[in-house]
Design a protein around this motif. Sequence first.
Motif, PDB file in Angstrom:
ATOM      1  N   ALA A  10     -38.970  29.062  84.247  1.00 46.83           N
ATOM      2  CA  ALA A  10     -38.039  28.744  83.442  1.00 46.83           C
ATOM      3  C   ALA A  10     -37.378  30.127  82.627  1.00 46.83           C
ATOM      4  N   CYS A  11     -38.336  30.699  82.146  1.00 46.59           N
ATOM      5  CA  CYS A  11     -38.090  31.973  81.115  1.00 46.59           C
ATOM      6  C   CYS A  11     -38.552  33.355  81.549  1.00 46.59           C
ATOM      7  N   GLY A  12     -39.416  33.271  82.610  1.00 52.44           N
ATOM      8  CA  GLY A  12     -40.113  34.498  83.073  1.00 52.44           C
ATOM      9  C   GLY A  12     -41.324  35.112  82.537  1.00 52.44           C
ATOM     10  N   HIS A  13     -41.624  34.361  81.486  1.00 55.28           N
ATOM     11  CA  HIS A  13     -42.880  34.817  80.462  1.00 55.28           C
ATOM     12  C   HIS A  13     -44.064  34.747  81.592  1.00 55.28           C
ATOM     13  N   GLU A  14     -44.901  35.916  81.480  1.00 62.01           N
ATOM     14  CA  GLU A  14     -46.095  36.408  82.124  1.00 62.01           C
ATOM     15  C   GLU A  14     -47.183  36.332  81.322  1.00 62.01           C
ATOM     16  N   LEU A  15     -48.256  35.992  81.567  1.00 61.97           N
ATOM     17  CA  LEU A  15     -49.601  35.635  80.792  1.00 61.97           C
ATOM     18  C   LEU A  15     -50.773  35.796  81.616  1.00 61.97           C
ATOM     19  N   GLU A  16     -51.845  36.152  81.098  1.00 64.40           N
ATOM     20  CA  GLU A  16     -53.445  36.092  81.881  1.00 64.40           C
ATOM     21  C   GLU A  16     -54.027  35.136  81.079  1.00 64.40           C
ATOM     22  N   ALA A  17     -54.760  34.367  81.650  1.00 66.40           N
ATOM     23  CA  ALA A  17     -55.755  33.371  81.081  1.00 66.40           C
ATOM     24  C   ALA A  17     -57.388  33.505  81.869  1.00 66.40           C
ATOM     25  N   MET A  18     -58.274  33.537  80.978  1.00 63.61           N
ATOM     26  CA  MET A  18     -59.532  33.556  81.460  1.00 63.61           C
ATOM     27  C   MET A  18     -59.974  32.152  81.666  1.00 63.61           C
ATOM     28  N   ASP A  23     -61.677  24.554  86.246  1.00 60.27           N
ATOM     29  CA  ASP A  23     -60.473  24.263  85.226  1.00 60.27           C
ATOM     30  C   ASP A  23     -59.216  24.026  85.817  1.00 60.27           C
ATOM     31  N   ALA A  24     -58.371  23.081  85.275  1.00 59.56           N
ATOM     32  CA  ALA A  24     -57.172  22.851  85.725  1.00 59.56           C
ATOM     33  C   ALA A  24     -56.294  24.030  85.558  1.00 59.56           C
ATOM     34  N   ALA A  25     -55.194  24.071  86.272  1.00 62.27           N
ATOM     35  CA  ALA A  25     -54.178  25.212  86.267  1.00 62.27           C
ATOM     36  C   ALA A  25     -53.548  24.880  84.999  1.00 62.27           C
ATOM     37  N   LEU A  26     -53.103  25.982  84.526  1.00 63.76           N
ATOM     38  CA  LEU A  26     -52.119  25.748  83.019  1.00 63.76           C
ATOM     39  C   LEU A  26     -50.755  25.420  83.542  1.00 63.76           C
ATOM     40  N   THR A  27     -50.088  24.568  82.936  1.00 62.48           N
ATOM     41  CA  THR A  27     -48.761  24.236  83.277  1.00 62.48           C
ATOM     42  C   THR A  27     -47.590  24.528  82.101  1.00 62.48           C
ATOM     43  N   ASP A  28     -47.850  24.188  80.860  1.00 62.02           N
ATOM     44  CA  ASP A  28     -46.935  24.493  79.917  1.00 62.02           C
ATOM     45  C   ASP A  28     -46.904  25.957  79.497  1.00 62.02           C
ATOM     46  N   CYS A  29     -46.006  26.418  79.494  1.00 64.30           N
ATOM     47  CA  CYS A  29     -45.412  27.734  78.971  1.00 64.30           C
ATOM     48  C   CYS A  29     -45.584  27.849  77.539  1.00 64.30           C
ATOM     49  N   CYS A  32     -41.636  28.992  75.997  1.00 64.08           N
ATOM     50  CA  CYS A  32     -40.632  28.091  76.027  1.00 64.08           C
ATOM     51  C   CYS A  32     -41.218  26.534  76.008  1.00 64.08           C
ATOM     52  N   ALA A  33     -42.348  26.534  76.158  1.00 68.23           N
ATOM     53  CA  ALA A  33     -42.969  24.914  75.810  1.00 68.23           C
ATOM     54  C   ALA A  33     -42.624  24.059  77.355  1.00 68.23           C
ATOM     55  N   LYS A  34     -42.060  24.505  78.148  1.00 72.67           N
ATOM     56  CA  LYS A  34     -41.346  23.876  79.383  1.00 72.67           C
ATOM     57  C   LYS A  34     -42.685  23.977  80.397  1.00 72.67           C
ATOM     58  N   PRO A  35     -42.925  22.781  81.058  1.00 72.68           N
ATOM     59  CA  PRO A  35     -43.893  22.695  82.153  1.00 72.68           C
ATOM     60  C   PRO A  35     -43.641  23.329  83.518  1.00 72.68           C
ATOM     61  N   THR A  36     -43.325  24.717  83.164  1.00 72.41           N
ATOM     62  CA  THR A  36     -42.863  25.269  84.617  1.00 72.41           C
ATOM     63  C   THR A  36     -43.808  26.477  84.797  1.00 72.41           C
ATOM     64  N   LEU A  37     -45.023  26.572  84.235  1.00 72.41           N
ATOM     65  CA  LEU A  37     -45.939  27.789  84.571  1.00 72.41           C
ATOM     66  C   LEU A  37     -46.539  27.564  85.867  1.00 72.41           C
ATOM     67  N   LYS A  38     -46.471  28.611  86.738  1.00 73.53           N
ATOM     68  CA  LYS A  38     -47.206  28.771  88.111  1.00 73.53           C
ATOM     69  C   LYS A  38     -48.006  29.938  88.166  1.00 73.53           C
ATOM     70  N   LYS A  39     -49.342  29.541  88.676  1.00 72.56           N
ATOM     71  CA  LYS A  39     -50.371  30.605  89.245  1.00 72.56           C
ATOM     72  C   LYS A  39     -49.657  31.652  90.101  1.00 72.56           C
ATOM     73  N   MET A  40     -49.817  32.678  89.758  1.00 80.02           N
ATOM     74  CA  MET A  40     -49.198  34.122  90.722  1.00 80.02           C
ATOM     75  C   MET A  40     -50.601  34.308  91.300  1.00 80.02           C
ATOM     76  N   ILE A  41     -50.278  34.969  92.541  1.00 83.16           N
ATOM     77  CA  ILE A  41     -51.232  35.507  93.704  1.00 83.16           C
ATOM     78  C   ILE A  41     -51.407  36.750  93.158  1.00 83.16           C
ATOM     79  N   SER A  42     -52.606  37.324  92.803  1.00 85.16           N
ATOM     80  CA  SER A  42     -53.035  38.648  92.385  1.00 85.16           C
ATOM     81  C   SER A  42     -54.438  39.123  92.722  1.00 85.16           C
ATOM     82  N   ALA A  43     -54.697  40.249  92.578  1.00 80.87           N
ATOM     83  CA  ALA A  43     -56.206  40.754  92.666  1.00 80.87           C
ATOM     84  C   ALA A  43     -56.960  40.030  91.895  1.00 80.87           C
TER      85      ALA A  43
END
Length: 90
Positions: A10-18, A23-29, A32-43
């Motif tokens: 929704a807003c393009g915000h990026e974050l890292e989470a340990m 654990d279940a994937a995070l969903t809420d940004c 912006c507090a919208k449930p549109t967080l998606k896990k990125m493919i990275s190293a």
Amino acid sequence: MPIYEYRCEACGHELEAMQKMSDAALTDCPECAKPTLKKMISAAGFRLKGQGWYETDFKSGKQKNLHSSEKADAKPAPACASGGCGGCDA
């Protein structure tokens, strides 16, 4: 423990989470507090915690493999065939 990267669709915000792998994937940004967080493919990234890791395991540059550099400076043992070992009557 793995470090995952997320991006809000929704807003393009990026974050890292340990998180644990279980654990279940995070969903809420958090922006912006919208449930549109998606896990990125990275190293894969991870943090080593606790005891049991050798000091030389993760050194970089000249400090890497300290044990093998000490062996390179040592003189080789004399060959037995030349009588240098003292264990034979050659």
